[in-house]
Design a protein around this motif. Sequence first.
Motif: not given
Length: 140
Positions: A89-108
């Motif tokens: 929710d905090q990232t949505k208030t920043i202008d411009p919106e920052p990128e969100l990198h999603f990295q799950p482990d292969p064994a997760a």
Amino acid sequence: MSMSGGSDDGEPMMEMNTTPLIDVLLVLLIMFIITLPIQTHAVKVDLPQNNPNSVQVNADKNKVSIDPTGVVAWNGQPVDDVTLRQFLDQTKTIDPEPELHFQPDPAARYEVVDRILAVIKKSGVGKLGFIGNEQYRNDF
């Protein structure tokens, strides 16, 4: 139960018809139950206060990772689902919106990955990227 209609000689009926009385009492009972105020029981809970200085939301890009044991981390710091939602929710208030990198482990576990993706989707993040997909290139 039998009811008598009186005798033929014009004598008054000796038994009282209680059916309408019972109907009226049931209606009054229902009205009384409806008009009772709802009892609310409050339980006071001391919730932890978040320190605004400890929030680590980068203005450029942020990374959500999941390790093989199912621990979710925000920029390397372990977080729970509620804290993750607050960060999103905090990232949505920043202008411009920052990128969100999603990295799950292969064994997760898939259920953990699916739960975190649902949290991200509900937050309404606009810039989402999956990191590390190239490691699955030779699997298919």
